[in-house]
Each structure stands twice: as structure tokens, then as C-alpha cells.
Design a protein around this motif. Structure first.
Motif, PDB file in Angstrom:
ATOM      1  N   HIS A 165      57.478  22.377  55.267  1.00 54.26           N
ATOM      2  CA  HIS A 165      56.692  22.650  56.471  1.00 54.26           C
ATOM      3  C   HIS A 165      56.732  24.132  56.841  1.00 54.26           C
ATOM      4  O   HIS A 165      56.604  24.501  57.999  1.00 54.26           O
ATOM      5  N   ASP A 196      51.003  22.690  47.750  1.00 55.03           N
ATOM      6  CA  ASP A 196      50.866  21.639  46.731  1.00 55.03           C
ATOM      7  C   ASP A 196      49.894  22.048  45.632  1.00 55.03           C
ATOM      8  O   ASP A 196      50.180  21.920  44.438  1.00 55.03           O
ATOM      9  N   ASP A 204      54.882  26.309  54.713  1.00 56.35           N
ATOM     10  CA  ASP A 204      53.694  26.959  54.112  1.00 56.35           C
ATOM     11  C   ASP A 204      52.630  27.277  55.155  1.00 56.35           C
ATOM     12  O   ASP A 204      52.118  28.396  55.218  1.00 56.35           O
ATOM     13  N   TYR A 254      51.380  14.956  60.764  1.00 57.05           N
ATOM     14  CA  TYR A 254      51.400  16.255  60.073  1.00 57.05           C
ATOM     15  C   TYR A 254      50.574  17.272  60.856  1.00 57.05           C
ATOM     16  O   TYR A 254      51.039  18.372  61.179  1.00 57.05           O
TER      17      TYR A 254
END
Ligand code: GLA
Length: 391
Positions: free
Chosen positions: A34, A171, A36, A221
């Protein structure tokens, strides 16, 4: 080999050999969770679990998609690109739409079959692998000349606009830039990166899949992201120069504790500390000090569980189980959270015992099966085979 199954399926459906085969890996993240979307550092790597594509151009404007794993198909024309009510298809359509939005011309439609062994909802970024693989395949197929970095940014936009998750860049960046036996230290502020050899001959990376799917994760999120942004906005009153939590030190944050709502403070505290932890963990890795590295992983888990509140009882249980084991030097939940996998650094000669024991304990406690995988670090998205065929 999974790609052979995909190619065979392609031949069965479309009656010719695919023009191109692509492998797009899932990812792990050693540390930096968390961070990025807060412009901090992350330390991911591509792994030997991947989504495979078989693709060929067509002579017309039709696009025919087939999901090998879901046994489902979807078709549309390049003249009418829009969201589908099939969630899986949107990952592919989204990438196509974002490529076109960037001004690239897609001259023909295409046939594509895809599928693989990245478990869904396990925090291994199956969706980023699909998006990265699709972007890479279209880039190769139509010689679009898109750089690797732009492919990652396109995949991220597809996730934002077609899947509705305001994810960071980690990702897709890892799926595209992965390098065998190396982790990527990515600075999410300017997107510069360096490879660190992951030199841990006595240790194996083991993932324990809780089997809990993070459905709730997507909305939570986006909420976490919004809470971090709120924190930055409030702190800008005192520190107008800051643009993200990357620019905030622990001391600056403490000085603002009475200005921030307590939840926002907790979220920011976790992120500020985690950004710092990645740097310390990388220094440890350079010195082959895996013990310190492992300790940082445990600290990350504690923060994700207590302050960022994205863990769940199953993930906490899996991490707690390792605390008394000398054969595990680091463990934490991985990825967005609310389910998915834990990542564990386990003494190689104790891996089988570890897996057996943790599976038994999990099964006894939650009455569900625990799937565990040993993973190897691989290259990022790549072409597997190219055959010249007439379409
Ligand atoms: C998900 C997102 C990533 C990152 C992680 C948490 O995997 O897609 O961008 O934010 O969660 O580190």
C-alpha cells in the motif's frame, strides 16, 4: 505446460495456429505494501505462475475473446468498444480501449484465448497479469512500439477505468519488468527502478493461500487510498510542499496528529513507516542479512493488520503460526489484503514440514483447505513462440 493447452484450445476454436503466444506472470511483493499509490517504494518480483495468451490478427474488425479457465467467450467489433457485463472480458477490453485512447491505431480485429495458473483473488495479481499480457500481445501483434513503462501505465488505467479499482502501478510494473532471480525496487514517485538479486540460497519463498477472496477488498482498497489522500490534504495546511505521503516524515506526521481524524492518522502512520521499512529492508538484502529483512516483513504485517486494517483473522492466524518457528524468518500478508496469501521466507530444508504443519493447523482451525505454493522468481511478460501464418 499451460501454454500448450491454451494454444490447443485456440486451434480447436479458430482452426489455425496462433500467430503469437505470450506468458504474463503474476507477482509477489517482498515488502512495501500500500505504498505504491502513496508514491513510496515497493519490492515486487514476477513469479512462475502466469497467464498465457494465444492470439492472431483477423482480416476484419471483429475481436473474439475466449477465457480458457471460465469456458466463456465474448465478441465485439473494434467499431464499438464498450464495457461488457462479463467482468473477465473487461480486463482485455479495457487494455484495448486505453491503447486506442493513447492514439495508437489497431488496424484489425483479433482472436485471443487466455488462461493460466495464477490463482484468482489470491493477491498474486491475476488481473494485472491479464492486462499486462494483453497489452504486450497487442503491442507485438500490431507493432505499436509502446514502451514497457507505457504498457504498465496502460494496464493500470484499464484497471482504474474498466475494473473500477484505483490500484497503484506495482502489479503491472512487476509483471512487465520482472527479471529472473531478482526483485525490483521501484520508486513509485518517478518510476525509476533497480534490480536487486534475491540471493537466499538457503531459503524458499512459500505462499499460503487463505482461500479467502478479497471481494470486499476493492471498495475498501479505494477507501484506504482516499484516507491517505485526505491525510495529505490536511497536512498540506502545515506543509504546503508535500504532494503525497512519500514527502512526509514520521516527525512531520506526529506534529499533525491532533489535526488528523484518528483513522486517517493510523493509515498515514502505517504508510510513512512502511516506506521507510522498504529502504531498510533493501539495505539488509544488499548485505545478505535476511534476518533483518524477515523482521521487517513481520513489522509490515503488524502495521497492515493493526493500523491499515486490511488483514483478516485467517491471515493473522497464518502469520502467528510462524512466529514460534525458527525455520521461518519472515512472514506477512501480501497484496491488497482482506484475504489472499501470506508470503513466508522458509528454510529450504524445512519447507515440506512447514507446509504440512501449517496446512493441518489451518484446516483444524477454519475447517478449510490451505493451498501452499513454493515460488520462483522469473522474467516478466514475454513472447513464447511466434509462427508466421496466413489469417
Ligand atoms: C493491490 C494493488 C497494488 C498495491 C497493492 C498493495 O495489489 O493492485 O497497486 O497497492 O494492492 O500494496
Amino acid at each position: 505446460m499451460y501454454y500448450k493447452l491454451i494454444n490447443q484450445k485456440f486451434e480447436d476454436i479458430f482452426d489455425h495456429t496462433p500467430f503469437l503466444s505470450v506468458r504474463a506472470p503474476g507477482r509477489i511483493n517482498l515488502i512495501g505494501e500500500h505504498t505504491d499509490y502513496n508514491h513510496g517504494f515497493v519490492l515486487p518480483a514476477a513469479i512462475d505462475k502466469a497467464i498465457y495468451f494465444a492470439i492472431s490478427p483477423r482480416n476484419d474488425q471483429e475481436c473474439k475473446l475466449y477465457s480458457y479457465d471460465l469456458h466463456d467467450s465474448h465478441q465485439f467489433s473494434l467499431e464499438k468498444i464498450e464495457k461488457s457485463d462479463k467482468g473477465w472480458a473487461n480486463f482485455l477490453i479495457g487494455v484495448l480501449a486505453e491503447i486506442i485512447k493513447k492514439g495508437h491505431k489497431i488496424p484489425n480485429g483479433f482472436n485471443v484465448v487466455f488462461g493460466g495458473d495464477v490463482p484468482l483473488g489470491a493477491g498474486l495479481s491475476s488481473s494485472a497479469a491479464v492486462e499486462s499480457g494483453m497489452g504486450f500481445a497487442l503491442n507485438q501483434l500490431f507493432n505499436l512500439g509502446i514502451s514497457k513503462l507505457d504498457l504498465a501505465l496502460i494496464a493500470q488505467q484499464a484497471e482504474h477505468n474498466f475494473a473500477g479499482v484505483k490500484c497503484g502501478i506495482m502489479d503491472m510494473f512487476a509483471s512487465i519488468h520482472g527479471k529472473k532471480n531478482s526483485v525490483i525496487k521501484l520508486d513509485c514517485q518517478d518510476l525509476s527502478f533497480e534490480y536487486f538479486p534475491f540471493h537466499a540460497p538457503d531459503y524458499t519463498i512459500v505462499l499460503c493461500n487463505s482461500g479467502i477472496k478479497h471481494n470486499l477488498g476493492d471498495s475498501e482498497y479505494n477507501k484506504r487510498r482516499a484516507e491517505c489522500e485526505e491525510g495529505v490534504k490536511i497536512m498540506q495546511n502545515a506543509f504546503p510542499q508535500i504532494n503525497s505521503l512519500r514527502d512526509v516524515s514520521a516527525q512531520m506526521l506526529r506534529s499533525q496528529s491532533d489535526k488528523l481524524p484518528s483513522i486517517v492518522y493510523k493509515r498515514c502512520k502505517y504508510v510513512v513507516e512502511e516506506i521507510e521499512r522498504v529502504t531498510i529492508a533493501c539495505e539488509a538484502l544488499e548485505k545478505d542479512d535476511l534476518v533483518t529483512f524477515g523482521q521487517k516483513m513481520y513489522e509490515t504485517h503488524e502495521g497492515l493488520s493493526q493500523e491499515y486494517e486490511v488483514s483478516c483473522i485467517e491471515l493473522d492466524f497464518l502469520v502467528e503460526q510462524t512466529l514460534s518457528l525458527e525455520t521461518v524468518i519472515g512472514a506477512r500478508m501480501m497484496g491488497g489484503g482482506f484475504g489472499g496469501c501470506t508470503i513466508n521466507l522458509v528454510k529450504t530444508d524445512a519447507v515440506d514440514t512447514f507446509i504440512e504443519e501449517i496446512q493441518t493447523a489451518y484446516n483444524q482451525t477454519f475447517n478449510t483447505e490451505l493451498h501452499s505454493y513454493k515460488v520462483n522468481i522469473t522474467n516478466g511478460v514475454e513472447e513464447i513462440r511466434k509462427a508466421q501464418v496466413s489469417v
